[in-house]
Design a protein around this motif. Structure first.
Motif, PDB file in Angstrom:
ATOM      1  N   ALA A  71     -59.730  -4.928 -23.295  1.00 31.19           N
ATOM      2  CA  ALA A  71     -58.861  -5.884 -22.601  1.00 31.19           C
ATOM      3  C   ALA A  71     -58.873  -7.237 -23.296  1.00 31.19           C
ATOM      4  N   LEU A  83     -50.557  -5.452 -22.999  1.00 29.14           N
ATOM      5  CA  LEU A  83     -50.807  -4.584 -21.854  1.00 29.14           C
ATOM      6  C   LEU A  83     -50.656  -3.114 -22.243  1.00 29.14           C
ATOM      7  N   TRP A  84     -49.625  -2.810 -23.042  1.00 22.83           N
ATOM      8  CA  TRP A  84     -49.440  -1.421 -23.486  1.00 22.83           C
ATOM      9  C   TRP A  84     -50.571  -0.987 -24.415  1.00 22.83           C
ATOM     10  N   TRP A  86     -53.632  -2.093 -24.276  1.00 23.52           N
ATOM     11  CA  TRP A  86     -54.822  -1.881 -23.448  1.00 23.52           C
ATOM     12  C   TRP A  86     -54.710  -0.582 -22.647  1.00 23.52           C
ATOM     13  N   LEU A  87     -53.511  -0.291 -22.133  1.00 21.89           N
ATOM     14  CA  LEU A  87     -53.320   0.963 -21.410  1.00 21.89           C
ATOM     15  C   LEU A  87     -53.490   2.170 -22.337  1.00 21.89           C
ATOM     16  N   THR A  88     -53.026   2.021 -23.581  1.00 25.60           N
ATOM     17  CA  THR A  88     -53.238   3.088 -24.560  1.00 25.60           C
ATOM     18  C   THR A  88     -54.726   3.281 -24.820  1.00 25.60           C
ATOM     19  N   LEU A  90     -57.180   2.588 -22.722  1.00 23.56           N
ATOM     20  CA  LEU A  90     -57.758   3.219 -21.540  1.00 23.56           C
ATOM     21  C   LEU A  90     -57.442   4.713 -21.498  1.00 23.56           C
ATOM     22  N   LEU A  91     -56.220   5.064 -21.859  1.00 27.93           N
ATOM     23  CA  LEU A  91     -55.855   6.481 -21.894  1.00 27.93           C
ATOM     24  C   LEU A  91     -56.674   7.227 -22.938  1.00 27.93           C
ATOM     25  N   THR A  94     -60.252   7.472 -21.698  1.00 30.30           N
ATOM     26  CA  THR A  94     -60.401   8.462 -20.630  1.00 30.30           C
ATOM     27  C   THR A  94     -60.282   9.885 -21.160  1.00 30.30           C
TER      28      THR A  94
END
Length: 174
Positions: A71, A83-84, A86-88, A90-91, A94
């Motif tokens: 982040a 944001l994209w 960071w979401l990538t 996280l994906l 995970t």
């Protein structure tokens, strides 16, 4: 490649350290150098960490730290679309790290359950053998007591008959 080799050597004794190193290296690698082979290394180290570590809390702390570091690093690397990025991250974290780590944990727990099941079966078998040995000894003791009582009864009868023969007045005349 050299860093992955060093992490492989360290992974046996310190699996979480090697996984954390690979995770930090994955942040340092630019996206165009991030290959499927690197994601396979992440998955392999995550699996081995889950398989070899007993306590899950340090690994969960590393995963949370990695998400927090992502982040912070995503705005620096991604510019306006952080944001994209960071979401990538996280994906990827995970699916490529946490999921193999969970599979390793499940394999470890299953092996532990199988091992404890065999230990329980062995202990129950020993207890059953001890119970049967005790029953066998009780039965032998009971039989020995019965034989002792029977023999004592027979010897008492023999002594009684011998005494009766000694006092029998008709026995001496014949």
């Amino acid at each position: 490649g050299v860093a992955l080799g060093v992490c492989t050597i360290v992974a046996r004794r310190r699996p979480l350290l090697s996984l954390a190193t690979v995770l930090v290296l994955s942040l340092a690698v630019p996206p165009h150098f991030f290959t499927p082979a690197f994601s396979l290394a992440l998955a392999a180290f995550a699996y081995l960490t889950g398989r070899r570590m007993e306590d899950a809390r340090p690994a969960l702390a590393v995963f949370a730290g990695m998400a927090a570091l992502g982040a912070v690093a995503a705005p620096l690397l991604g510019g306006s679309v952080w944001l994209w990025g960071w979401l990538t991250l996280l994906l990827m974290l995970t699916s490529g790290v946490v999921l193999p780590w969970l599979v390793g944990r499940c394999v470890r727990q299953y092996a532990g359950l199988v091992s404890s099941g065999w230990e329980l079966a062995d202990r129950m078998e020993r207890e059953q053998k001890a119970i049967s040995d005790q029953a066998r000894l009780r039965e032998r003791s009971r039989i020995a007591g019965d034989m002792h009582d029977s023999l004592g009864h027979e010897l008492s009868l023999i002594a009684l008959r011998a005494a009766a023969l000694e006092v029998d007045p008709d026995l001496g005349r014949r």
